[in-house]
Design a protein around this motif. Structure first.
Motif, PDB file in Angstrom:
ATOM      1  N   TYR A  87       0.795  -1.146  -0.170  1.00  0.00           N
ATOM      2  CA  TYR A  87      -0.072  -0.047  -0.060  1.00  0.00           C
ATOM      3  C   TYR A  87       0.802   1.154  -0.042  1.00  0.00           C
ATOM      4  O   TYR A  87       1.832   1.249   0.833  1.00  0.00           O
ATOM      5  CB  TYR A  87      -1.086  -0.098   1.287  1.00  0.00           C
ATOM      6  N   THR A  88       0.628   2.146  -0.929  1.00  0.00           N
ATOM      7  CA  THR A  88       1.366   3.486  -1.101  1.00  0.00           C
ATOM      8  C   THR A  88       1.487   4.119   0.230  1.00  0.00           C
ATOM      9  O   THR A  88       2.519   4.644   0.556  1.00  0.00           O
ATOM     10  CB  THR A  88       0.773   4.367  -1.949  1.00  0.00           C
ATOM     11  N   VAL A  89       0.603   4.219   1.079  1.00  0.00           N
ATOM     12  CA  VAL A  89       0.675   4.932   2.381  1.00  0.00           C
ATOM     13  C   VAL A  89       1.733   4.303   3.280  1.00  0.00           C
ATOM     14  O   VAL A  89       2.363   5.128   3.939  1.00  0.00           O
ATOM     15  CB  VAL A  89      -0.737   4.963   3.198  1.00  0.00           C
ATOM     16  N   ASP A  90       1.942   3.083   3.230  1.00  0.00           N
ATOM     17  CA  ASP A  90       2.811   2.210   4.055  1.00  0.00           C
ATOM     18  C   ASP A  90       4.229   2.607   3.637  1.00  0.00           C
ATOM     19  O   ASP A  90       5.161   2.789   4.309  1.00  0.00           O
ATOM     20  CB  ASP A  90       2.470   0.968   4.247  1.00  0.00           C
ATOM     21  N   THR A  91       4.290   2.588   2.250  1.00  0.00           N
ATOM     22  CA  THR A  91       5.609   2.865   1.673  1.00  0.00           C
ATOM     23  C   THR A  91       5.895   3.974   1.778  1.00  0.00           C
ATOM     24  O   THR A  91       7.274   4.412   2.040  1.00  0.00           O
ATOM     25  CB  THR A  91       5.590   2.295   0.109  1.00  0.00           C
ATOM     26  N   LEU A  92       5.197   5.163   1.533  1.00  0.00           N
ATOM     27  CA  LEU A  92       5.543   6.679   2.013  1.00  0.00           C
ATOM     28  C   LEU A  92       6.018   6.828   3.382  1.00  0.00           C
ATOM     29  O   LEU A  92       6.922   7.412   3.736  1.00  0.00           O
ATOM     30  CB  LEU A  92       4.475   7.439   1.751  1.00  0.00           C
ATOM     31  N   SER A  93       5.248   6.056   4.410  1.00  0.00           N
ATOM     32  CA  SER A  93       5.940   6.239   5.555  1.00  0.00           C
ATOM     33  C   SER A  93       7.093   5.592   5.713  1.00  0.00           C
ATOM     34  O   SER A  93       8.192   6.414   6.572  1.00  0.00           O
ATOM     35  CB  SER A  93       4.800   5.339   6.466  1.00  0.00           C
ATOM     36  N   VAL A  94       7.430   4.437   5.436  1.00  0.00           N
ATOM     37  CA  VAL A  94       8.736   3.863   5.356  1.00  0.00           C
ATOM     38  C   VAL A  94       9.916   4.957   4.810  1.00  0.00           C
ATOM     39  O   VAL A  94      11.047   5.317   5.241  1.00  0.00           O
ATOM     40  CB  VAL A  94       8.901   2.734   4.571  1.00  0.00           C
ATOM     41  N   LEU A  95       9.636   5.234   3.639  1.00  0.00           N
ATOM     42  CA  LEU A  95      10.688   6.247   2.739  1.00  0.00           C
ATOM     43  C   LEU A  95      10.750   7.584   3.764  1.00  0.00           C
ATOM     44  O   LEU A  95      11.927   8.127   3.846  1.00  0.00           O
ATOM     45  CB  LEU A  95      10.073   6.711   1.515  1.00  0.00           C
TER      46      LEU A  95
END
Length: 193
Positions: A87-95
């Motif tokens: 999910y994009t929201v999770d990837t953005l959080s990691v980045l």
């Protein structure tokens, strides 16, 4: 004055990466206010079936081959360590945790705008992340563009990974549809044959 690098994130299964992806990524990296574009290889999209999906490491390797020598483009395998589907929201959080001094911009084709309301925590994404939208041929009238999105005048391309996989299966040439080194690797490994 804010000097944080502005990074465009182009998410995709890249199954395989092709000239259309590369033209869009390079165009966004060189014709907008972005400093670079990172191609985020998704192991599995929540909106796509897993059929015909080459293993994630092989797709990531093809992306690395395709962008070799272009310092404005970078391949990311960040989602490989996250739960599937990605999910994009999770990837953005990691980045954002890994790169706290970077500003991120989502890059998406206008054909994906219609599905945006179905994204996980889309309101949170839109609050924090601008979106640059590039035109896609075959997309009907532009869906409602969120105020956080900016439509970029970019070349209109109509190349699909599905078309390329079908060419390979049918023994047709994919020359110029993918970079030469990517074509050589696909042939050498027998991908999609």
């Amino acid at each position: 004055m804010n000097t944080a690098p502005r990074i465009g994130l182009l998410f995709g299964s890249f199954n395989p990466i092709h000239t259309g992806h590369l033209i869009v990524a390079n165009f966004m990296a060189t014709h907008t206010d972005l400093d670079a574009v990172w191609l985020v290889v998704s192991p599995q999209s929540p909106f796509k079936a897993e059929q015909e999906l080459l293993a994630e490491r092989e797709r990531y390797h093809l992306v690395q081959l395709a962008i070799a020598g272009n310092e404005r483009l970078r391949a990311l395998d960040t989602e490989f360590g996250l739960p599937k589907p990605s999910y994009t929201v999770d990837t953005l959080s990691v980045l954002r945790t890994q790169y706290p001094n970077h500003q991120f911009v989502l890059l998406m084709g206008e054909d994906n705008l219609a599905g945006l309301p179905k994204w996980k925590q889309v309101d949170h994404i839109l609050e924090e992340t601008p979106i640059y939208v590039y035109p896609r041929s075959g997309a009907s009238a532009l869906p409602k563009v969120p105020e956080q999105a900016r439509v970029v005048e970019a070349p209109l391309l109509d190349i699909s990974a599905t078309f390329i996989r079908n060419c390979i299966r049918n023994g047709k040439s994919i020359r110029y549809l993918v970079p030469e080194n990517v074509e050589e690797e696909i042939t050498r490994k027998g991908y999609w044959q």
